[in-house]
Motif scaffolding. Sequence first.
Motif, PDB file in Angstrom:
ATOM      1  N   VAL A  97      -0.403   4.346   6.780  1.00 15.97           N
ATOM      2  CA  VAL A  97      -0.962   4.417   5.421  1.00 15.97           C
ATOM      3  C   VAL A  97       0.140   4.190   4.391  1.00 15.97           C
ATOM      4  O   VAL A  97      -0.038   3.436   3.425  1.00 15.97           O
ATOM      5  N   VAL A  98       1.287   4.831   4.591  1.00 18.34           N
ATOM      6  CA  VAL A  98       2.409   4.678   3.660  1.00 18.34           C
ATOM      7  C   VAL A  98       2.805   3.216   3.530  1.00 18.34           C
ATOM      8  O   VAL A  98       3.013   2.704   2.419  1.00 18.34           O
ATOM      9  N   ARG A  99       2.897   2.531   4.639  1.00 20.98           N
ATOM     10  CA  ARG A  99       3.449   1.173   4.638  1.00 20.98           C
ATOM     11  C   ARG A  99       2.426   0.098   4.298  1.00 20.98           C
ATOM     12  O   ARG A  99       2.779  -0.920   3.688  1.00 20.98           O
ATOM     13  N   TYR A 100       1.150   0.303   4.670  1.00 18.34           N
ATOM     14  CA  TYR A 100       0.202  -0.810   4.585  1.00 18.34           C
ATOM     15  C   TYR A 100      -1.018  -0.581   3.691  1.00 18.34           C
ATOM     16  O   TYR A 100      -1.698  -1.546   3.339  1.00 18.34           O
ATOM     17  N   ALA A 101      -1.323   0.648   3.325  1.00 18.08           N
ATOM     18  CA  ALA A 101      -2.480   0.869   2.457  1.00 18.08           C
ATOM     19  C   ALA A 101      -2.217   0.319   1.059  1.00 18.08           C
ATOM     20  O   ALA A 101      -1.067   0.233   0.620  1.00 18.08           O
ATOM     21  N   ASP A 102      -3.290  -0.041   0.357  1.00 19.91           N
ATOM     22  CA  ASP A 102      -3.096  -0.507  -1.018  1.00 19.91           C
ATOM     23  C   ASP A 102      -2.857   0.689  -1.936  1.00 19.91           C
ATOM     24  O   ASP A 102      -2.945   1.855  -1.530  1.00 19.91           O
ATOM     25  N   ASP A 103      -2.503   0.394  -3.191  1.00 15.77           N
ATOM     26  CA  ASP A 103      -2.128   1.462  -4.128  1.00 15.77           C
ATOM     27  C   ASP A 103      -3.225   2.504  -4.287  1.00 15.77           C
ATOM     28  O   ASP A 103      -2.950   3.708  -4.352  1.00 15.77           O
ATOM     29  N   VAL A 223      -6.854  -0.830   5.854  1.00 11.42           N
ATOM     30  CA  VAL A 223      -5.407  -0.665   5.744  1.00 11.42           C
ATOM     31  C   VAL A 223      -4.724  -1.970   6.142  1.00 11.42           C
ATOM     32  O   VAL A 223      -4.842  -2.421   7.281  1.00 11.42           O
ATOM     33  N   GLY A 224      -4.040  -2.580   5.180  1.00 13.18           N
ATOM     34  CA  GLY A 224      -3.292  -3.798   5.465  1.00 13.18           C
ATOM     35  C   GLY A 224      -4.094  -5.077   5.396  1.00 13.18           C
ATOM     36  O   GLY A 224      -3.559  -6.155   5.657  1.00 13.18           O
ATOM     37  N   GLY A 225      -5.366  -5.011   5.055  1.00 13.75           N
ATOM     38  CA  GLY A 225      -6.200  -6.207   4.970  1.00 13.75           C
ATOM     39  C   GLY A 225      -6.900  -6.497   6.288  1.00 13.75           C
ATOM     40  O   GLY A 225      -6.483  -6.068   7.359  1.00 13.75           O
ATOM     41  N   HIS A 226      -7.983  -7.247   6.198  1.00 15.93           N
ATOM     42  CA  HIS A 226      -8.764  -7.566   7.390  1.00 15.93           C
ATOM     43  C   HIS A 226      -7.947  -8.392   8.373  1.00 15.93           C
ATOM     44  O   HIS A 226      -7.208  -9.304   8.000  1.00 15.93           O
ATOM     45  N   GLY A 227      -8.088  -8.041   9.649  1.00 13.91           N
ATOM     46  CA  GLY A 227      -7.447  -8.795  10.715  1.00 13.91           C
ATOM     47  C   GLY A 227      -5.961  -8.595  10.845  1.00 13.91           C
ATOM     48  O   GLY A 227      -5.303  -9.313  11.604  1.00 13.91           O
TER      49      GLY A 227
END
Length: 392
Positions: A97-103, A223-227
Motif C-alpha cells: 500500500v505504501v509503495r503502490y497505492a494512489d494518494d 493498488v498499483g493499477g489494473h494488471g
Amino acid sequence: MSTQSQRPGGPDLASALARVREVTEANLARTDRDAAFPVEALDELRRTGLLGLLVPVEYGGLGGTVRDLAAAAQSLGRGDMSVGMIFAMHCQQAAAVVRYADDRLRKELLPRIAAGEVYLASVTTEAGKGGHLLTARARLEATPDRLRIDRIAPIVTGGAYADGFLITMREPGDAADTDVSLVYADRGQLEVTGSGDWDPMGMRASHSVPLRLAGSVPGHQVVGGHGQFREIAGKVFGPLAHVGWSAVWLGTAAGALARVLELLRGPAGRERFDLGSDLLLTRLSRVRQRLDTVHALLAHTVEVVESDEDLSRPSRQLLLNSLKITASEECLAAVDGLVELVGLRHGYLKDSPTRLELAVRDLRSAALNYSNDRLHLADGRLALLDRGVTFV
C-alpha cells in the motif's frame, strides 16, 4: 531506525516487541492446543503501533525499514512462529500500500494501519491454480463507479480476524489469467464467510482458514493499477515475504536454542547432561553453525533489498529464493538437531520448557509455505540465464 527507536508518543521498538512476546507467551499453550487465532497478541500489536512499522511517519507510522522488519519478525518468532508470521505478512501487505497505492487510498488507509485499526490479510490463494501467485481465475466485474469482487480462497492467514484484505483478481474485461490486479477491500465493504476448519499439525494459531469474499469497492482501491500485480510481487510481495518469513523461522530456531541452553546451564541440566561430552558439544556447534549461516544470508539479502536496485535480475532473484529455501531447511534441521541432543524427555514431549516439539511442528511448514520444489524449479531456469555466475 533501530530497536531503540521511538514512534512519536509511543514506546521504543524493543519495549513494544517485549510486550507482544509477553502476551504471546501467556496464551501460547491455549492458542496451539485450540488452533485459536492469537487475538491477545494482535491486540498488543495494535496498541504498540507495531502494525504501522513500515508506514511512513507522515501517516503516523513508525517509518521502519526492511532491516527493522527482519529484526521485529525474528524477535516475535522467538515467542511464537504463528504470531511472527501473522505480523510479517501484515507488514508485507502494508508495504504494498505504501509503495503502490494512489494518494487517495494512502491517505484513507495508512493512518488507520498506523493507529492499529487495520490488520491486513493477504488473499492470493485460489482453488485450481496451485501455487501460481501471478495468475488469477476470479475476475473483477466493473460497473460505472464500482468494482465487484467475488472470490474464494482456500487459505487466508488470519482472515477471519482481518480488518482489511489485499486480494488478487483478474482484471475486468477480456483479460488473460496473467492480467492480475491487486485490490484493497475493507471488511465493511465485503461479506466474509468461512467455509472450513483449521486443524493442522503446526502453525495452529495462524488460523489460515478458507474464506469467500464478496462485495464491491470504488475504483481507486486498485493498488498499483489494473494488471500491475506482477511488478508488485517482484518488488514488494516476493522480497518482503522471503525476508520476513526467513526472519521468523530464524527467530523460532534461535528461541529453541536459547531455551535448550538455559536448560543445559541450569542445575537440573548439569545433573542430567555431561556438558563436556564431545557428542553434545559437536551437536551444539552444528546447530549454531546452521543458524549463523541463515543469519548471514538474511543480513546480506536485507542489504540487497534495501539498496532498491533492480531485484528482477537473475542473480538477485536467485538470492531471494535461496534465502527462503535455506532458512526453511536449516532452521528445521537445527531444531531437529536439538531434539537429538536433549533426547526424548526434553526434545519430544509437549510439557518440556524447551518447546522443541512445537518448534518442529511449526517449522515443518516452512518448506511448504510457497513450496521449495517450485522455487528450485524457478532457480534452475534463473541459473541458466546467469551465465557469468554473478553473486549480486
